[in-house]
Design a protein around this motif. Sequence first.
Motif, PDB file in Angstrom:
ATOM      1  N   LYS A 245       0.827  -1.209   0.000  1.00 19.82           N
ATOM      2  CA  LYS A 245       0.000   0.000   0.000  1.00 19.82           C
ATOM      3  C   LYS A 245       0.860   1.258   0.000  1.00 19.82           C
ATOM      4  N   VAL A 246       1.954   1.228   0.785  1.00 19.76           N
ATOM      5  CA  VAL A 246       2.836   2.402   0.793  1.00 19.76           C
ATOM      6  C   VAL A 246       3.413   2.606  -0.609  1.00 19.76           C
ATOM      7  N   ALA A 247       3.711   1.507  -1.289  1.00 19.31           N
ATOM      8  CA  ALA A 247       4.277   1.620  -2.642  1.00 19.31           C
ATOM      9  C   ALA A 247       3.320   2.361  -3.578  1.00 19.31           C
ATOM     10  N   ILE A 248       2.025   2.081  -3.457  1.00 20.41           N
ATOM     11  CA  ILE A 248       1.053   2.778  -4.308  1.00 20.41           C
ATOM     12  C   ILE A 248       0.980   4.256  -3.917  1.00 20.41           C
ATOM     13  N   LYS A 249       0.960   4.507  -2.602  1.00 22.78           N
ATOM     14  CA  LYS A 249       0.826   5.891  -2.127  1.00 22.78           C
ATOM     15  C   LYS A 249       2.033   6.751  -2.499  1.00 22.78           C
ATOM     16  N   THR A 250       3.231   6.139  -2.566  1.00 22.31           N
ATOM     17  CA  THR A 250       4.444   6.946  -2.764  1.00 22.31           C
ATOM     18  C   THR A 250       5.048   6.768  -4.159  1.00 22.31           C
ATOM     19  N   ASN A 251       4.371   5.985  -5.005  1.00 25.82           N
ATOM     20  CA  ASN A 251       4.887   5.710  -6.346  1.00 25.82           C
ATOM     21  C   ASN A 251       6.294   5.097  -6.290  1.00 25.82           C
ATOM     22  N   ALA A 252       6.429   4.099  -5.435  1.00 25.52           N
ATOM     23  CA  ALA A 252       7.729   3.443  -5.268  1.00 25.52           C
ATOM     24  C   ALA A 252       7.743   2.112  -6.024  1.00 25.52           C
ATOM     25  N   SER A 253       8.948   1.662  -6.393  1.00 27.19           N
ATOM     26  CA  SER A 253       9.124   0.283  -6.858  1.00 27.19           C
ATOM     27  C   SER A 253       9.096  -0.604  -5.630  1.00 27.19           C
ATOM     28  N   PHE A 254       8.439  -1.753  -5.740  1.00 26.90           N
ATOM     29  CA  PHE A 254       8.335  -2.627  -4.567  1.00 26.90           C
ATOM     30  C   PHE A 254       8.692  -4.055  -4.931  1.00 26.90           C
ATOM     31  N   VAL A 255       9.566  -4.668  -4.129  1.00 33.01           N
ATOM     32  CA  VAL A 255       9.889  -6.085  -4.300  1.00 33.01           C
ATOM     33  C   VAL A 255       9.784  -6.784  -2.949  1.00 33.01           C
ATOM     34  N   SER A 256       9.067  -7.906  -2.906  1.00 34.02           N
ATOM     35  CA  SER A 256       8.967  -8.683  -1.667  1.00 34.02           C
ATOM     36  C   SER A 256       9.902  -9.886  -1.727  1.00 34.02           C
ATOM     37  N   ASN A 257      10.056 -10.575  -0.595  1.00 35.58           N
ATOM     38  CA  ASN A 257      10.861 -11.811  -0.526  1.00 35.58           C
ATOM     39  C   ASN A 257      12.331 -11.630  -0.917  1.00 35.58           C
ATOM     40  N   VAL A 258      12.907 -10.499  -0.555  1.00 36.07           N
ATOM     41  CA  VAL A 258      14.310 -10.246  -0.907  1.00 36.07           C
ATOM     42  C   VAL A 258      15.217 -11.029   0.038  1.00 36.07           C
ATOM     43  N   THR A 259      16.281 -11.624  -0.518  1.00 28.53           N
ATOM     44  CA  THR A 259      17.116 -12.537   0.274  1.00 28.53           C
ATOM     45  C   THR A 259      18.539 -12.026   0.524  1.00 28.53           C
ATOM     46  N   GLU A 260      18.923 -10.941  -0.149  1.00 30.17           N
ATOM     47  CA  GLU A 260      20.298 -10.446   0.010  1.00 30.17           C
ATOM     48  C   GLU A 260      20.305  -8.929  -0.036  1.00 30.17           C
ATOM     49  N   LEU A 261      21.442  -8.349   0.333  1.00 26.48           N
ATOM     50  CA  LEU A 261      21.590  -6.899   0.217  1.00 26.48           C
ATOM     51  C   LEU A 261      21.519  -6.493  -1.256  1.00 26.48           C
TER      52      LEU A 261
ATOM     53  N   LYS B 250      17.958  -9.370  -5.091  1.00 29.45           N
ATOM     54  CA  LYS B 250      17.741 -10.784  -5.374  1.00 29.45           C
ATOM     55  C   LYS B 250      16.556 -11.243  -4.539  1.00 29.45           C
ATOM     56  N   ARG B 251      15.589 -11.885  -5.198  1.00 32.05           N
ATOM     57  CA  ARG B 251      14.415 -12.331  -4.455  1.00 32.05           C
ATOM     58  C   ARG B 251      14.156 -13.808  -4.716  1.00 32.05           C
ATOM     59  N   SER B 252      13.512 -14.434  -3.751  1.00 27.67           N
ATOM     60  CA  SER B 252      13.156 -15.834  -3.876  1.00 27.67           C
ATOM     61  C   SER B 252      11.876 -15.941  -4.706  1.00 27.67           C
ATOM     62  N   ILE B 253      11.832 -16.909  -5.631  1.00 28.85           N
ATOM     63  CA  ILE B 253      10.626 -17.141  -6.432  1.00 28.85           C
ATOM     64  C   ILE B 253      10.329 -18.645  -6.497  1.00 28.85           C
ATOM     65  N   TYR B 254       9.191 -18.997  -7.062  1.00 32.43           N
ATOM     66  CA  TYR B 254       8.775 -20.407  -7.146  1.00 32.43           C
ATOM     67  C   TYR B 254       8.951 -21.106  -5.797  1.00 32.43           C
ATOM     68  N   THR B 255       8.482 -20.449  -4.761  1.00 35.30           N
ATOM     69  CA  THR B 255       8.506 -20.979  -3.397  1.00 35.30           C
ATOM     70  C   THR B 255       9.870 -21.590  -3.044  1.00 35.30           C
ATOM     71  N   GLY B 256      10.912 -20.809  -3.282  1.00 37.86           N
ATOM     72  CA  GLY B 256      12.248 -21.221  -2.864  1.00 37.86           C
ATOM     73  C   GLY B 256      12.985 -22.069  -3.882  1.00 37.86           C
ATOM     74  N   LYS B 257      12.316 -22.395  -5.006  1.00 40.41           N
ATOM     75  CA  LYS B 257      12.989 -23.246  -5.993  1.00 40.41           C
ATOM     76  C   LYS B 257      13.928 -22.466  -6.911  1.00 40.41           C
ATOM     77  N   ALA B 258      13.869 -21.128  -6.868  1.00 44.79           N
ATOM     78  CA  ALA B 258      14.744 -20.320  -7.721  1.00 44.79           C
ATOM     79  C   ALA B 258      14.834 -18.895  -7.164  1.00 44.79           C
ATOM     80  N   PHE B 259      15.703 -18.107  -7.805  1.00 46.96           N
ATOM     81  CA  PHE B 259      15.850 -16.698  -7.440  1.00 46.96           C
ATOM     82  C   PHE B 259      15.748 -15.841  -8.691  1.00 46.96           C
ATOM     83  N   ALA B 260      15.296 -14.598  -8.497  1.00 47.08           N
ATOM     84  CA  ALA B 260      15.284 -13.635  -9.599  1.00 47.08           C
ATOM     85  C   ALA B 260      16.140 -12.441  -9.195  1.00 47.08           C
ATOM     86  N   HIS B 261      16.850 -11.896 -10.168  1.00 44.35           N
ATOM     87  CA  HIS B 261      17.568 -10.637  -9.968  1.00 44.35           C
ATOM     88  C   HIS B 261      16.714  -9.546 -10.581  1.00 44.35           C
TER      89      HIS B 261
END
Lengths: 243, 317
Positions: free
Chosen positions: B102-118, B128-139
């Motif tokens: 919701k904050v992302a919509i209010k502030t026009n921010a890019s939002f990524v959940s499930n981030v695993t690293e700095l 870097k985020r976890s996808i496919y329920t831990g079976k892979a990662f996306a950059h």
Amino acid sequence: MKILVCISHVPDTTSKINFIENNTKLDASGVQYIIGPYDDYALARAVELKELSGASITVLNVGGPETEPTIRKALAIGADDAIRINAFPADSFFVAAQIAEHAKGYDLVLMGRESIDFNGGVVHAMVGEMLGIPSVSPVMKLDIDGTTVKMTKEIEGGKEQVEAALPLVAGCQEPIAEWKIPNMRGIMSARTKPLNVVEPKNVEVTVANKNFELPPAKGAVKMISADNVTELVTRLKTEAKVL
Amino acid sequence: MNTLVFVETSEGKVRKASLEAVAYAHAMGGTTTAVALGKADLSELQAIGKYGASKVIHGSDPRLDNQVIQAYSSVLAKVMQDENADVLILANSSLGTPVAAKVAIKTNASFVSNVTELPNTSSGFMVKRSIYTGKAFAHVEMKNAKKIITIKKNAAELKEVGSNAQVINYTATLNDADFNTKTISSEKATGDILLPEAEIVVSGGRGMKGPEHWGILEALAKALHAATGCSKPVSDMGWRPHHEHVGQTGVKVAPQLYIAVGISGAIQHLAGVNSSKCIVVINKDADAPFFKAADYGIIGDAFEVVPKLTEAILASK
Ligand SMILES: Cc1cc2nc3c(=O)[nH]c(=O)nc-3n(C[C@H](O)[C@H](O)[C@H](O)COP(=O)(O)OP(=O)(O)OC[C@H]3O[C@@H](n4cnc5c(N)ncnc54)[C@H](O)[C@@H]3O)c2cc1C
Ligand SMILES: Nc1ncnc2c1ncn2[C@@H]1O[C@H](COP(=O)(O)O)[C@@H](O)[C@H]1O
């Protein structure tokens, strides 16, 4: 009552995930696509609400033509009509903006708690925010009492009873309803139910998936005799260093 | 860079997942400001400074004692603006994730959940985020000027880097529209170690035969200071509460050590445990698929092996 159910079209949980084209694309060969399992709960609850007190159910998917078999399955389960927004679901914000464009006028917008490809768990919250209506997730129980929606929502280590007024967006999870399996009559009638394809509204994506990677392969399991559990404790301490 | 961190509290105490979010923000460099909402112990708020926050903003309005997502997101969007924050970090949770959305919509921010690293900021802002329920990662590249990230457990190392922080009281402007959901009641397991945050998890499956046999798992969990979990059929049958079920449709855990007893290791269960550092499987069937995903395995009867293991752990202390 008008219910909108948003479904994602995702690889079945048991699919092997692999990437091609320099790790920029999912290898779809051999992947079986399904209605997202949580979205299936949302749809099942919609069908129950329809049986209980009458409602019309529209299913919506943001995706290319390849998602139509998945949409037809939702129609076979009990939706009355469908909308496919003809666009690649590039990011949660993009998907939410497309859904919000079509969700006005519905009393209840049901989604899954999360999609099982990107596991964002965010589209329902974004749609609620865009429409200025409440959004609640993950919902384990949902009943409608007049214009009030009574819900049980899971929180870390427990649950809450939550109420809100219609119109509302809910992200569903079990045990909200029993999954419905399409019967022959449903499958037959799904072929002729309307599936409207609409073009997306112009929305700028806010994030871009550059490439993908698989986790490092796991080493072989080390078996320990049931008569020697002290060896396990020692190894957890000195080898794995987790105790 | 100005980074804001939303800190969740439970019973007045700061959640460990949120301290990891503070540590994450600190490790990114720049200035870290923490925001806590609702009832919280002052000493707990001050101690956030130890993990790298230079100040703590506390919105203590009693209307924020209930975790109302809409109200929290309004306040955070406002604080982000007031503090001129470029980045907002939250823990991935049933509260943090929708608030972030919701904050992302209010502030026009890019939002990524499930981030695993700095993040990697060498060119653009990549996470870097976890996808496919831990079976892979996306950059993922975050394009907008403002950025919001929710992090998974272990995305940052929790270490003390400073001393107590100053706590500033903040008067939030709230209106009726911020309370569009009403919390009627809540039930929470008290005193237990929260499953999503636990460093050690002892989980039981259908092989435990019935709820009356959970005592031996609880004894093992107690010896290890662990949380207890279970497989889905176990919660479906009502042997254990729903919030303890681990897997695809349940809690995703990421402990140092996951001990699975009498669980076959179906792919849907593995989806919830594949981020664990070390997995121990105890099963009487040598062909149980879980052994393939394990680091250590014992073939044997749970009712014999578990008490012996508890004893060995207590003896080793
Ligand atoms: C869409 C979908 C989502 C799902 N989501 C989840 C989920 O989130 N989490 C989840 O867990 N499951 C989930 N499942 C179910 C999953 O597929 C399996 O059915 C389930 O995990 C099996 O649970 P179990 O291992 O406890 O039981 P079983 O498969 O019955 O295994 C019991 C095991 O105990 C062993 N055993 C028996 N007696 C003993 C003994 N005395 N000592 C030691 N070992 C013994 C047996 O050898 C066996 O391996 C899902 C299924 C679907 C279709
Ligand atoms: N491409 C899509 N089309 C329609 N609904 C979607 C799509 N992606 C996600 N959703 C819905 O949004 C919910 C949450 O998705 P997510 O935020 O991606 O985890 C899903 O369970 C679906 O109900």
